[in-house]
Design an enzyme around this catalytic site. Structure first.
Site, PDB file in Angstrom:
ATOM      1  N   GLU A 139      18.457  -0.841  -9.675  1.00 15.89           N
ATOM      2  CA  GLU A 139      18.918  -1.932 -10.534  1.00 15.89           C
ATOM      3  C   GLU A 139      18.038  -2.115 -11.761  1.00 15.89           C
ATOM      4  O   GLU A 139      18.317  -2.978 -12.589  1.00 15.89           O
ATOM      5  CB  GLU A 139      18.930  -3.238  -9.731  1.00 15.89           C
ATOM      6  N   ASP A 168      22.912  -5.830 -12.382  1.00 15.57           N
ATOM      7  CA  ASP A 168      21.504  -5.996 -12.743  1.00 15.57           C
ATOM      8  C   ASP A 168      21.002  -4.862 -13.624  1.00 15.57           C
ATOM      9  O   ASP A 168      20.166  -5.074 -14.499  1.00 15.57           O
ATOM     10  CB  ASP A 168      20.638  -6.113 -11.486  1.00 15.57           C
ATOM     11  N   ARG A 223      26.788  -7.671   1.745  1.00 14.43           N
ATOM     12  CA  ARG A 223      25.786  -8.658   1.330  1.00 14.43           C
ATOM     13  C   ARG A 223      25.445  -9.543   2.523  1.00 14.43           C
ATOM     14  O   ARG A 223      26.317 -10.232   3.058  1.00 14.43           O
ATOM     15  CB  ARG A 223      26.321  -9.519   0.187  1.00 14.43           C
ATOM     16  N   CYS A 275      27.974  -0.114  -6.621  1.00 16.99           N
ATOM     17  CA  CYS A 275      28.511  -1.267  -5.903  1.00 16.99           C
ATOM     18  C   CYS A 275      28.578  -2.513  -6.772  1.00 16.99           C
ATOM     19  O   CYS A 275      28.879  -3.600  -6.291  1.00 16.99           O
ATOM     20  CB  CYS A 275      27.688  -1.560  -4.650  1.00 16.99           C
ATOM     21  N   ARG A 280      22.529 -11.755 -17.372  1.00 16.58           N
ATOM     22  CA  ARG A 280      23.952 -11.571 -17.055  1.00 16.58           C
ATOM     23  C   ARG A 280      24.654 -12.884 -16.760  1.00 16.58           C
ATOM     24  O   ARG A 280      25.890 -12.925 -16.659  1.00 16.58           O
ATOM     25  CB  ARG A 280      24.114 -10.610 -15.871  1.00 16.58           C
ATOM     26  N   HIS A 308      43.731 -18.808 -24.050  1.00 16.35           N
ATOM     27  CA  HIS A 308      42.756 -18.705 -22.970  1.00 16.35           C
ATOM     28  C   HIS A 308      43.432 -18.286 -21.665  1.00 16.35           C
ATOM     29  O   HIS A 308      42.817 -17.609 -20.835  1.00 16.35           O
ATOM     30  CB  HIS A 308      42.025 -20.032 -22.803  1.00 16.35           C
ATOM     31  N   ARG A 343      23.034  -4.223   2.679  1.00 15.92           N
ATOM     32  CA  ARG A 343      21.929  -4.550   1.778  1.00 15.92           C
ATOM     33  C   ARG A 343      21.072  -5.629   2.429  1.00 15.92           C
ATOM     34  O   ARG A 343      21.590  -6.664   2.861  1.00 15.92           O
ATOM     35  CB  ARG A 343      22.455  -5.067   0.427  1.00 15.92           C
TER      36      ARG A 343
END
Length: 834
Positions: A694, A718, A569, A765, A728, A472, A605
């Site tokens: 999206e 998305d 964002r 993006c 997702r 892992h 955005r």
């Protein structure tokens, strides 16, 4: 029922609020008159899955005011722990509360109906506990228990004998049987084992798995499944009893045959005996004979050494007989608490990091482990911590015996063991060292919980003494983009602060490298900042920007040489607020970003609220499917002024600074929405206006969108989710929500072609932009700018500059023509190499 005697109150404790509400609604349909007092304590405040002890206590007090007592029913796992903890918060000593182990749905129905009829606390509890008897008698799959009795509150059951666990291996011959061939290269390792165990637990059937060599094992036990050692080509016998057995067997068979979305083995003849197709046993890779590079990159930095291991509990200590039941209960609570912590962390992650942590949480929640460890406490008087040490030690020995990938998972078992022991003893478990400077983490080995929390901006690389190429540590280091070496014997003897060079490709580890060696470091973190302009080998311009989620990200973007901000964002201004920020507050925040990029493009955005970013003043907390609900631009229909105020704030901030400010709206699905947004943005004073694509719907009308906007930006996270109908956030579906899926690539191609025809800039993006291997493919599909985490810019810039536009287009066509993500990657790689 005015003047009637108080009735028993009912509390439903569930991880899922929709489940609890549906169960209560079903029960109320059976009540002829007024229902008894009922309260639901389910889910988390943000609409997620979980339980809260404080809310449970409030619910108990709410329905217990009449004085007739309260019956509490719980669905599973940590709901029990939350309910028991809630009793400590209930300050009323006169309030009688009973936590009962009745089946959640049937028990609620029985309890609510009986309480509505005025039955007392004992009668309501007894009726709920017997709720499964009619079904059991009808189906004949279990004997009805005539001696079922209500369970009183914890003070009255300290010495109550625990119910015996059933032995699935010795059950009557099952009515549903099937066989499946293991097809994935890794076999039934930790993640597939956790997936199977979760499915079987949800179905509520008694299901076992067996191979010719081992079993049968309880299929709700991830550990039991893993120690079968079922590699590719192994035939697994699946058997089940109970209602729905046949359907459950078929689900498990199909799951195993599917390969769990992993790489499939090339088995020439799947119908021969397992022994003839299984690979030869191989030695454990727990400690390779020499250092092994498992994640690319070459970096230099000071080490921070992390060594952790719990001390072995004293085997001589014994618990008195009258205290053993309580100790066993405490042990189970600690195990479930550790599992809950890991699972909660996993929900904040995605991709393989989420998968790995979910699988590790399943070890701590393994019912077979619980039964075995609790039996040591009850039957032999072992302390809870000793019981965990012994049982997980036995499992670790089995993993080592299996060798290969399973041996590499021993670290996960040891980590779970140490975390449970730490919780039982009240000792804080050591974790990743904290440093005020970047460092190379050195450890004996790293557990998933340690690795997933690493900050790539602080941790330069990983070096471990244990582990192997499929451990892992290796998997998560690659996902985090950190150079990593495993099998570096003696590494933990290095003094803190020792400077080393780590090469994750060759496995080279140089202590105190000289200046010449240091100059060879080429890893992402130690590369010099990107020096633009971004372009292909033949000069085709590709703008390489950074994603910024808060003002603190500005410094990293500037330091790494970002050519601007491709995704700003703005949610940070709105989250953790009960009301929207003022326009002045927003202007101040936006100006901070604009000021850092004088003359450069900053793509803002607008608020992407909803789905995984709920806001109390704008979004609903009861949407059945938030990802397909009111999110992004759609929230402006609920409260237009929030968006209009933000658009004014963006325009004011842009006018006050000298950045080239662009603004775009998220979650646009129609041309009408795009047209409306453009008009609103320009009315507020914004000059360059675009939209995010999206959804497949937007991709299909990309030509029309390009006709009404100044630019488009593709949110690949998305777009992958909606194209593949795969959440997702679901680790189990990560293989579907992959930007390399040919369907996703073809959707991007539609958008790129539309942008080329109209001369409209097309950006990406999403996380796909940070994948160096995918970057040339995106350029070949018509993308003109890429925006990513700042640390990825140099690597992406290097790969883009190494290929011509013609090569990028050839790679794009080859990837789009593939039939699956692995083939798409291989086709693109081959095209770029020619």
């Amino acid at each position: 029922m005015s003047g009637a005697s108080p009735r028993v109150g009912i509390v439903a404790v569930s991880h899922s609020r929709p489940l609890a509400e549906a169960a209560v609604a079903l029960a109320l349909e059976m009540v002829a008159g007024d229902p008894p007092p009922i309260a639901i304590a389910a889910g988390t405040p943000d609409g997620g899955t979980g339980t809260d002890a404080v809310r449970v206590s409030e619910a108990i007090l709410e329905v217990g005011a009449g004085g007739a007592g309260v019956v509490v029913l719980m669905d599973l796992g940590s709901a029990v722990m939350s309910a028991e903890m809630a009793l400590e918060f209930v300050a009323d000593p006169e309030l009688r509360v009973r936590l009962i182990s009745a089946p959640f749905v049937e028990g609620l129905l029985a309890a609510i109906v009986r309480a509505a009829g005025g039955a007392d606390l004992d009668a309501v509890a007894t009726e709920a506990l017997a709720a499964l008897r009619p079904k059991s008698e009808q189906l004949g799959d279990a004997a009805a228990d005539d001696d079922q009795r209500a369970v009183d509150d914890p003070g009255d059951r300290a010495d109550a004998p625990p119910a015996a666990a059933g032995d699935l291996a010795s059950a009557a011959p099952p009515p549903a049987i099937a066989e499946a061939v293991v097809r994935n290269v890794a076999g039934l390792h930790a993640r597939p084992a956790a997936v199977i165990a979760g499915l079987v637990a949800e179905r509520g059937v008694a299901l076992t798995l067996a191979t010719d060599a081992k079993g049968p094992v309880d299929a709700t036990s991830p550990i039991g499944i893993a120690v079968l050692g079922a590699g590719p080509g192994t035939r697994v016998r699946i058997a089940a009893t109970g209602a729905g057995a046949a359907a459950a067997v078929e689900e498990v068979r199909a799951l195993i045959e599917s390969g769990f979305g992993e790489e499939l083995a090339e088995l020439a003849e799947l119908d021969v005996a397992p022994a003839e197709v299984q690979p030869a046993a191989h030695p454990s890779h727990e400690t390779p004979s020499h250092p092994l590079g498992v994640s690319s990159g070459r970096v230099v930095g000071p080490v921070a050494v992390m060594v952790h291991a719990a001390d072995e509990p004293d085997p001589a200590v014994r618990i008195p007989a009258d205290a053993r039941y309580g100790a066993a209960t405490r042990l189970r609570e600690a195990m479930l608490a550790v599992a809950g912590e890991m699972h909660a962390t996993a929900q904040m992650l995605s991709g393989q990091r989420r998968d790995v942590l979910v699988a590790t949480a399943a070890i701590a929640a393994d019912p077979a482990l619980h039964r075995a460890a609790e039996a040591l406490v009850r039957d032999e008087g072992a302390t809870p911590e000793r019981a965990v040490w012994v049982e997980l030690g036995r499992t670790a020995a089995q993993y080592r015996e299996l060798g290969g990938r399973m041996a590499e998972r021993v670290t996960d078992l040891v980590d779970v063991r140490d975390r449970i022991i730490a919780r039982l003893t009240g000792v804080e478990r050591p974790g990743v060292p904290e440093r005020d400077h970047p460092f190379i983490l050195v450890a004996d080995d790293l557990a998933p919980v340690d690795t997933v929390g690493l900050d790539p901006e602080c941790c330069l690389a990983i070096v471990t003494e244990q582990g192997g190429p499929t451990s892992h540590t290796a998997i998560l280091a690659r996902e985090l983009g950190l150079p990593a070496i495993v099998g570096a014997a003696g590494a933990t003897a290095l003094a803190d602060g020792t400077v080393v060079l780590v090469d994750g490709d060759t496995g080279e580890l140089i202590v105190q490298p000289d200046e010449g060696a240091r100059a060879t470091a080429t890893g992402v973190i130690t590369l010099p900042p990107f020096e633009g302009p971004g372009q292909t080998a033949d000069g085709h311009r590709i703008v390489l920007g950074a994603n910024v989620g808060a003002p603190r990200d500005i410094r990293r973007a500037v330091e790494r040489g970002a050519e601007g901000v491709g995704l700003f964002r703005t949610e940070f201004c709105f989250l953790d607020r009960t009301r929207e920020p003022s326009v002045d507050d927003q202007v101040a925040a936006y100006r901070e970003v604009f000021a850092a990029f004088v003359g450069s493009r900053v793509v803002v955005r607008t608020l992407d609220a909803g789905s995984d970013k709920p806001l109390p003043f704008l979004t609903s907390d009861d949407e059945p499917n938030p990802a397909l609900g009111v999110r992004g631009y759609r929230t402006s229909r609920r409260d237009p002024e929030v968006l209009d105020a933000q658009l004014r704030a963006i325009a004011r901030a842009a006018d006050a600074e000298q950045a080239d400010a662009w603004v775009m709206a998220p979650m646009i699905a129609t041309v009408a929405e795009a047209t409306e947004f453009v008009a609103r943005a320009r009315a507020a004073g914004n000059r360059t206006v675009g939209v995010m694509i999206e959804t497949p719907a937007a991709a299909f009308v990309a030509d029309e969108l390009c006709a009404v906007v100044d630019f488009v930006s593709i949110g690949t996270n998305d777009l992958s989710q909606y194209t593949m109908a795969a959440d997702r956030m679901s680790g189990e579906l990560a293989h579907l929500a992959d930007p390399w899926q040919p369907a996703v690539l073809r959707a991007i191609r539609l958008i790129g072609e539309a942008g080329t025809r109209s001369g409209t800039p097309v950006g990406v993006c999403g996380e796909a932009a940070a994948d160096p291997a995918l970057a040339p493919v995106l350029v070949g599909l018509g993308v003109t700018s890429l925006s990513m985490a700042a640390r990825a810019i140099t690597a992406v810039g290097a790969i883009v500059s190494s290929a011509t536009l013609a090569q990028c287009r050839t790679a794009a066509e080859a990837a789009c023509a593939a039939t699956d993500p692995a083939a798409a990657r291989a086709a693109a790689r081959e095209a770029l190499a020619t």
